[in-house]
Design an enzyme around this catalytic site. Sequence first.
Site, PDB file in Angstrom:
ATOM      1  N   LEU A 165       0.897  -1.136  -0.104  1.00  0.00           N
ATOM      2  CA  LEU A 165      -0.056  -0.029  -0.154  1.00  0.00           C
ATOM      3  C   LEU A 165       1.120   1.360  -0.056  1.00  0.00           C
ATOM      4  O   LEU A 165       1.754   1.132   0.676  1.00  0.00           O
ATOM      5  CB  LEU A 165      -0.962   0.179   1.422  1.00  0.00           C
ATOM      6  CG  LEU A 165      -2.292  -0.972   1.307  1.00  0.00           C
ATOM      7  CD1 LEU A 165      -2.618  -0.816   2.598  1.00  0.00           C
ATOM      8  CD2 LEU A 165      -3.114  -0.198   0.380  1.00  0.00           C
ATOM      9  N   ASP A 166       0.544   2.018  -0.728  1.00  0.00           N
ATOM     10  CA  ASP A 166       1.220   3.441  -0.727  1.00  0.00           C
ATOM     11  C   ASP A 166       1.375   4.175   0.813  1.00  0.00           C
ATOM     12  O   ASP A 166       0.280   3.874   1.479  1.00  0.00           O
ATOM     13  CB  ASP A 166       0.580   4.461  -1.650  1.00  0.00           C
ATOM     14  CG  ASP A 166       1.106   4.131  -3.112  1.00  0.00           C
ATOM     15  OD1 ASP A 166       1.797   3.492  -3.490  1.00  0.00           O
ATOM     16  OD2 ASP A 166       0.037   4.465  -3.966  1.00  0.00           O
ATOM     17  N   PRO A 167       2.345   4.683   0.951  1.00  0.00           N
ATOM     18  CA  PRO A 167       2.276   5.300   2.390  1.00  0.00           C
ATOM     19  C   PRO A 167       1.037   6.130   2.897  1.00  0.00           C
ATOM     20  O   PRO A 167       0.803   6.030   3.892  1.00  0.00           O
ATOM     21  CB  PRO A 167       3.646   6.166   2.419  1.00  0.00           C
ATOM     22  CG  PRO A 167       4.443   5.595   1.197  1.00  0.00           C
ATOM     23  CD  PRO A 167       3.734   5.076   0.191  1.00  0.00           C
ATOM     24  N   ALA A 206      -2.024   5.612   1.864  1.00  0.00           N
ATOM     25  CA  ALA A 206      -3.127   4.935   1.908  1.00  0.00           C
ATOM     26  C   ALA A 206      -3.026   4.057   3.259  1.00  0.00           C
ATOM     27  O   ALA A 206      -2.108   3.878   3.837  1.00  0.00           O
ATOM     28  CB  ALA A 206      -2.959   3.745   0.782  1.00  0.00           C
TER      29      ALA A 206
END
Length: 308
Positions: A41-43, A45
């Site tokens: 997951l992107d930071p 998110a």
Amino acid sequence: MNVQRDGLFLADKESGITSHDAVDIFRRASRIRKVGHTGTLDPLATGLLVLCVGTATRLQSFLMRMEKTYEGTIQFGWATDTYDVAGTPLGDPREASIEALDLDALAEPFRGEIEQMPPQFSAKKVQGVRAYEMARKGEVAALEAKQVTIYELELGLVSPSLASFRVRCSAGTYVRTIAQDLGIATGMGAHLKSLRRTAIGAFHVRDAMATPAIREASGDELFRPPHFRRLDQVDLPLESVVIDRTQETKMRRGQSVVVKPQSATVKRKDLVSVRGVEGELVAIAEIADVLREGGGPVMLQPKVVLKG
């Protein structure tokens, strides 16, 4: 009491940390080094990370292929270079209104099997170099479109320029690209404002432990349901077959075994979950051969062995 520590841990990642940070938080709390996750997951998110613990790390490659479900918001009015709120606006942000749009009709072309171009700011490699590393230098990576499947995509109106969404999609789908492409389709520009992963296959974030709580948890607390699933509790979306102890010994050695499946619809090359007599997940196996059509015996070749 001996606590079973081989299995799947459901973590609810907070915003502002990487997926690798979340794995490290669990490692420190559990004092277990053999831990991996099943999709980043992107930071910015939040949401579900399924962590594989101990021998369950052998399930990683399979679990990474499971479908994902996300919820979030899309801001219309301007695009960004990263396709999300963390990026630099491409042009001046402007007022935009989606109130007059038929949001269901807007979403329709993005449902089903579609071709999707990865963002320039992505981890895709081009000649051994990450695309985001090239993008940071102002270079354009020669990325190729990829076919993904959008099983569900629903849009809702939050404000004149903000839409909520829920999407259930195949592994490898970039939700940021959906936001970018919706902006192109409307001619207004758009970017992903917020993102939360709510499910990976049958695993749901409602059963997960939040990363701040993981930091404070004692060892045994981490290995209790619903956030921890022992191997005998792991429910995979595959046809299940049961083998006896002799077959289990063979499978642990990488040998094929012949069994009669519960379903008559299985076919060659299908994957099945293999369980022992006590219900524990033993392996993921491929049907190497169908010895008789219509529910007859099949030959199983182990692909991922979890015991032994």
